[in-house]
Design a protein around this motif. Structure first.
Motif: not given
Length: 168
Positions: A42-58, A98-104, A117-122
């Motif tokens: 349930x997390x991975x697809x939602x996270x993929x489309x909603x975006x959000x925080x990303x760190x500086x490196x893998x 819904x307010x923030x996504x997608x957070x690029x 596209x990402x907003x609709x998928x989210x």
């Protein structure tokens, strides 16, 4: 296709495979395999489309993801929240998403079509997660609530991080 794109894709595939192996091992060790798998599904697809925080490196991403996942497993195993609080939290989290996504991410800016596209998928993923939460017993509703809540938190963090970057 450029060689650098292929190398990047293979590196990402290796990282994902390692993260999945670590996630499964942690879930087995914590004794909550099915809850952990539902959390990831349930997390991975939602996270993929909603975006959000990303760190500086893998590397920092992998470490942060593992720590968050381990904390989530502890939460899923040892914390119980009244169903009404879960429902309230789910709707608040969904509203934030819904307010923030997608957070690029500044490394992966989205054009207008991609944002739509990402907003609709989210929204579709939120609908599916909400239906799953309502349809399942308390045991799994808490898991689904946690995945949506985590994405909401990551969207807020990503939004704030983007605003800080804009001011620089």
């Amino acid at each position: 296709i450029e060689e650098s794109v292929i190398v990047f894709g293979l590196d990402m595939l290796k990282t994902v495979i390692i993260e999945i192996i670590v996630a499964v091992m942690l879930a087995i060790f914590a004794g909550c395999f099915w809850r952990a798998m539902i959390f990831l599904v349930t997390l991975m697809p939602l996270r993929q489309y909603a975006g959000g925080y990303h760190t500086q490196s893998r590397i920092s991403c992998a470490v942060m993801s593992t720590v968050i996942y381990a904390l989530e497993l502890l939460l899923l195993k040892y914390v119980n929240i009244w169903t009404m609080w879960q429902i309230l939290g789910m709707f608040i989290s969904a509203f934030i998403i819904i307010l923030l996504a997608p957070v690029e991410n500044r490394n992966n800016p989205l054009d207008t079509a991609a944002k739509m596209h990402f907003k609709n998928r989210t929204r579709m993923m939120l609908l599916i997660d909400t239906i799953l939460m309502v349809a399942h017993r308390y045991d799994y509703s808490f898991v689904i609530f946690n995945s949506v809540e985590l994405v909401a938190i990551l969207c807020i963090m990503g939004y704030i991080s983007n605003k800080i970057d804009e001011r620089r």
